[in-house]
Design an enzyme around this catalytic site. Sequence first.
Site, PDB file in Angstrom:
ATOM      1  N   THR A 225       0.904  -1.404  -0.079  1.00  0.00           N
ATOM      2  CA  THR A 225      -0.077   0.065   0.033  1.00  0.00           C
ATOM      3  C   THR A 225       0.969   1.215  -0.028  1.00  0.00           C
ATOM      4  O   THR A 225       0.216   2.493   0.071  1.00  0.00           O
ATOM      5  CB  THR A 225      -0.958  -0.123   1.213  1.00  0.00           C
ATOM      6  OG1 THR A 225      -0.304  -0.404   2.419  1.00  0.00           O
ATOM      7  CG2 THR A 225      -2.216  -1.101   0.916  1.00  0.00           C
ATOM      8  N   GLY A 226       2.127   1.224   0.003  1.00  0.00           N
ATOM      9  CA  GLY A 226       2.960   2.342  -0.156  1.00  0.00           C
ATOM     10  C   GLY A 226       3.574   2.735   1.209  1.00  0.00           C
ATOM     11  O   GLY A 226       3.915   3.820   1.122  1.00  0.00           O
ATOM     12  N   THR A 228       6.673   1.819   2.779  1.00  0.00           N
ATOM     13  CA  THR A 228       7.900   2.148   2.103  1.00  0.00           C
ATOM     14  C   THR A 228       8.153   3.472   1.601  1.00  0.00           C
ATOM     15  O   THR A 228       8.922   4.395   1.597  1.00  0.00           O
ATOM     16  CB  THR A 228       8.677   1.035   1.711  1.00  0.00           C
ATOM     17  OG1 THR A 228       8.135  -0.356   2.621  1.00  0.00           O
ATOM     18  CG2 THR A 228      10.206   1.116   1.594  1.00  0.00           C
ATOM     19  N   GLU A 442     -19.902 -21.108 -17.109  1.00  0.00           N
ATOM     20  CA  GLU A 442     -19.614 -19.604 -16.997  1.00  0.00           C
ATOM     21  C   GLU A 442     -20.924 -18.874 -17.127  1.00  0.00           C
ATOM     22  O   GLU A 442     -21.148 -17.944 -16.754  1.00  0.00           O
ATOM     23  CB  GLU A 442     -18.647 -19.224 -17.995  1.00  0.00           C
ATOM     24  CG  GLU A 442     -17.202 -19.631 -17.937  1.00  0.00           C
ATOM     25  CD  GLU A 442     -16.723 -19.663 -16.255  1.00  0.00           C
ATOM     26  OE1 GLU A 442     -16.968 -18.502 -15.768  1.00  0.00           O
ATOM     27  OE2 GLU A 442     -15.846 -20.501 -15.792  1.00  0.00           O
ATOM     28  N   HIS A 445     -22.834 -18.943 -14.207  1.00  0.00           N
ATOM     29  CA  HIS A 445     -22.395 -17.671 -13.330  1.00  0.00           C
ATOM     30  C   HIS A 445     -23.176 -16.601 -13.703  1.00  0.00           C
ATOM     31  O   HIS A 445     -23.750 -15.834 -12.941  1.00  0.00           O
ATOM     32  CB  HIS A 445     -21.086 -17.433 -13.112  1.00  0.00           C
ATOM     33  CG  HIS A 445     -20.381 -18.739 -12.505  1.00  0.00           C
ATOM     34  ND1 HIS A 445     -20.578 -18.730 -10.951  1.00  0.00           N
ATOM     35  CD2 HIS A 445     -19.257 -19.530 -12.708  1.00  0.00           C
ATOM     36  CE1 HIS A 445     -19.703 -19.804 -10.782  1.00  0.00           C
ATOM     37  NE2 HIS A 445     -18.954 -20.179 -11.853  1.00  0.00           N
ATOM     38  N   ASP A 518     -15.069 -22.199  -6.917  1.00  0.00           N
ATOM     39  CA  ASP A 518     -16.399 -21.809  -6.495  1.00  0.00           C
ATOM     40  C   ASP A 518     -16.898 -22.226  -4.958  1.00  0.00           C
ATOM     41  O   ASP A 518     -17.188 -21.461  -4.360  1.00  0.00           O
ATOM     42  CB  ASP A 518     -17.663 -22.054  -7.245  1.00  0.00           C
ATOM     43  CG  ASP A 518     -17.232 -21.600  -9.007  1.00  0.00           C
ATOM     44  OD1 ASP A 518     -16.578 -20.728  -9.122  1.00  0.00           O
ATOM     45  OD2 ASP A 518     -17.812 -21.894  -9.877  1.00  0.00           O
TER      46      ASP A 518
HETATM   47  P1  ADP Z   1       4.601  -1.526   1.249  1.00  0.00           P
HETATM   48  O1  ADP Z   1       5.908  -0.965   1.944  1.00  0.00           O
HETATM   49  O2  ADP Z   1       3.450  -0.783   1.982  1.00  0.00           O
HETATM   50  O3  ADP Z   1       4.516  -3.002   1.356  1.00  0.00           O
HETATM   51  P2  ADP Z   1       5.627  -0.442  -0.927  1.00  0.00           P
HETATM   52  O4  ADP Z   1       5.889   1.324  -0.243  1.00  0.00           O
HETATM   53  O5  ADP Z   1       6.968  -0.794  -0.804  1.00  0.00           O
HETATM   54  O6  ADP Z   1       4.627  -0.915  -0.267  1.00  0.00           O
HETATM   55  O7  ADP Z   1       5.159  -0.170  -2.311  1.00  0.00           O
HETATM   56  C1  ADP Z   1       5.601  -0.957  -3.433  1.00  0.00           C
HETATM   57  C2  ADP Z   1       5.339  -0.299  -4.731  1.00  0.00           C
HETATM   58  O8  ADP Z   1       3.929  -0.142  -4.836  1.00  0.00           O
HETATM   59  C3  ADP Z   1       5.954   1.048  -4.793  1.00  0.00           C
HETATM   60  O9  ADP Z   1       7.202   1.191  -5.085  1.00  0.00           O
HETATM   61  C4  ADP Z   1       4.935   1.759  -5.617  1.00  0.00           C
HETATM   62  O10 ADP Z   1       5.461   1.520  -7.180  1.00  0.00           O
HETATM   63  C5  ADP Z   1       3.660   1.219  -5.587  1.00  0.00           C
HETATM   64  N1  ADP Z   1       2.805   1.742  -4.766  1.00  0.00           N
HETATM   65  C6  ADP Z   1       2.394   1.413  -3.933  1.00  0.00           C
HETATM   66  N2  ADP Z   1       1.279   2.434  -3.209  1.00  0.00           N
HETATM   67  C7  ADP Z   1       1.550   3.544  -4.323  1.00  0.00           C
HETATM   68  C8  ADP Z   1       0.666   4.730  -4.065  1.00  0.00           C
HETATM   69  N3  ADP Z   1      -0.299   5.032  -3.278  1.00  0.00           N
HETATM   70  N4  ADP Z   1       0.909   5.673  -5.360  1.00  0.00           N
HETATM   71  C9  ADP Z   1       1.678   5.252  -6.252  1.00  0.00           C
HETATM   72  N5  ADP Z   1       2.528   4.021  -6.156  1.00  0.00           N
HETATM   73  C10 ADP Z   1       2.397   3.079  -5.045  1.00  0.00           C
HETATM   74 ZN    ZN Z   2     -17.238 -21.247 -11.660  1.00  0.00          ZN
HETATM   75 MG    MG Z   3       7.374  -2.191   2.474  1.00  0.00          MG
END
Ligand code: ADP
Ligand code: ZN
Ligand code: MG
Length: 623
Positions: A225-226, A228, A442, A445, A518
């Site tokens: 989720t970003g 780092t 399919e 579904h 499923d």
């Molecule tokens: P985490 O540390 O939460 O596991 P990272 O920061 O390592 O995740 O994210 C991995 C990659 O995903 C980043 O290098 C970036 O390319 C992409 N990424 C994740 N979140 C974002 C965001 N909000 N905006 C842009 N890129 C993102």
């Molecule tokens: Zn199925």
């Molecule tokens: Mg990380």
Amino acid sequence: MKQNVQNQQSQSPQKGNPLVGFFWGILIVLFLNWLIFPNLGNRQIVPTDYGTFIEKLEAGKIKEVMIKSNQIYFTAEDGEGENVTYQTGEINDPQLVDRLLNASSPNPNGKISFNQIVPQENSPVLNFILLWVLPGLLFFLIWKYAAKSMQAKMGAGGNFMSFGNGGAKIYADDSIKTTFADVAGQNEAKEMLTEIVDFLHNPKKYLEIGASLPKGALLVGPPGTGKTLIARAVAGEAKVPFFAISGSEFVQMFVGMGAAKVRDLFRQANEKAPCIIFIDEIDAIGKRRDTGFGSNDEREQTLNQLLTEMDGFDGRKGVVILAATNRPESLDKALLRPGRFDRRIQMELPDLEGRKAILSVHLKKVKHETVDLDIIGRATAGSSGAELANIVNEAALRAVRMGRTSVTTADLEESVETVIAGAQKKGKIISTEEKRLVAYHEIGHALVAAMQTHSAPVHKITIIPRTSGALGYTMQVDNNEQVLMSKEDLFNRIVTLTGGRSAEEIVCQTVTTGASNDIEQATRLARAMVSRFGMSDKYDMMGLETVNNAYLGGDTSLTCSSDTASDIDREVLRLIKEAHEKARNIISDHLDIMHKAATFLLEKETITGEEFMAIVQAQTEKS
Ligand code: ADP
Ligand code: ZN
Ligand code: MG
């Protein structure tokens, strides 16, 4: 890197490296070998038999004979007057000496020069040195070396850095180019971190009023989720030194080293203040201390040191500690109390707007045509930023593969499916009968989904097999993002999941393994409804399961008695049976649509939601 000179257990200057001693040992052994074995120079030795020896002897060709440990080495002239040295085994030949004395030789005096080398008994002193002193000396040196390096690693203050373990990485002011602009969405997180950036820029404003900044902020959220990324962005925005270290780097083989590393990190940070310390994956050291089997001394010591250091430094000086984890529930409570990581910054999976923003951030890095971000954003519900970044990259790769120079919406759509279901497996050969089954499955579904309210519209149906093993799939895409799910929503979802199997049963009068996924999903949903969402009449609002780690897979454990557990199973079964019955009814009532749509799908292999809905509409109007 600075070498620590005031090492307390200062030792006499290092005497040669033990390795050098080892090589000396080898040299000595080689030298002794040379003494014991005959020096034949580097003449080439030709093995031969005793008969040849006698032959050459009688022919008067032999110049020199040397007998040593059952071998006879003799030098004889060959045809062209060259000297050749031969070797042959010694045979118990009592007349050998006589023969040698009597034989003629090309030597100037006409005599063969011969002698015997008696294998020398090593002197007892030499033996003693070889067998006892030398190995002992070697072991002693190795032991001393190991002990010394260990001592150094554990010593107070530790000059462990000189052993190449390295301290925290130090980034210069301008080495981090990441800014908040690179982080899409996550506005709440950015807002909270902006304050920290502002403080690092002009602390005076805050100090005048008497406020001191939170010492630590904990970034919490699912992987990708970003976390780092945003930590680096804070450093990039604040333009201060950034010490980045991963929690696992503290956990070392030797007890006490982690703690020493923490001390060293904070010492460096204090010198460089204002600055940011970032500890990624802090759960590696920050795990609760009382839990688990067998305590981990090293980790606990490291954690204690971290707690002490965080208490010890002056919050007004401008050292900010950021940490990231996706397992906040496992962290030690002491870490989370005010004065330490008192600010918690939640990084959630992006919503639709967030996903669109992340996609466009990453699309900036690749050449692309106008892309319908809305479609891609809606098709990627539940994806993390890292997955979205990956999708854009896959799309770019696909564009190259197709020989194009820019990414199109179709590339992105295809790469979404690749990420969800694996790459297309075009070469796989499937019999017509199997294809028919897959198509009905399919369409089953899709039809069930279409005939229910509270169900996301069908986006795409395909029967092209995928590398993940899926023989086909039906993609549903929600028009708008749902935050809350009602009991009806969840139940309808289960009905849709049972739709595939129902179609097999009713149309083809058989069941296949194609429904295994499923079944898994339907069961998980039904179980969650009963045990976690309070959606069964029987258990009302009683919680029967807890989620263990919400951000990592979210596996659950039961919190009820085993009696109740078996009763939950019955309740889950009842729900699924009910859903299955409903799906069967829907399909039985609309067999005409089933046949029409399945035929169309078999012909086209992939159809869009609109095409499917057109068939549904046409048939309902007819009847
Ligand atoms: P985490 O540390 O939460 O596991 P990272 O920061 O390592 O995740 O994210 C991995 C990659 O995903 C980043 O290098 C970036 O390319 C992409 N990424 C994740 N979140 C974002 C965001 N909000 N905006 C842009 N890129 C993102
Ligand atoms: Zn199925
Ligand atoms: Mg990380």
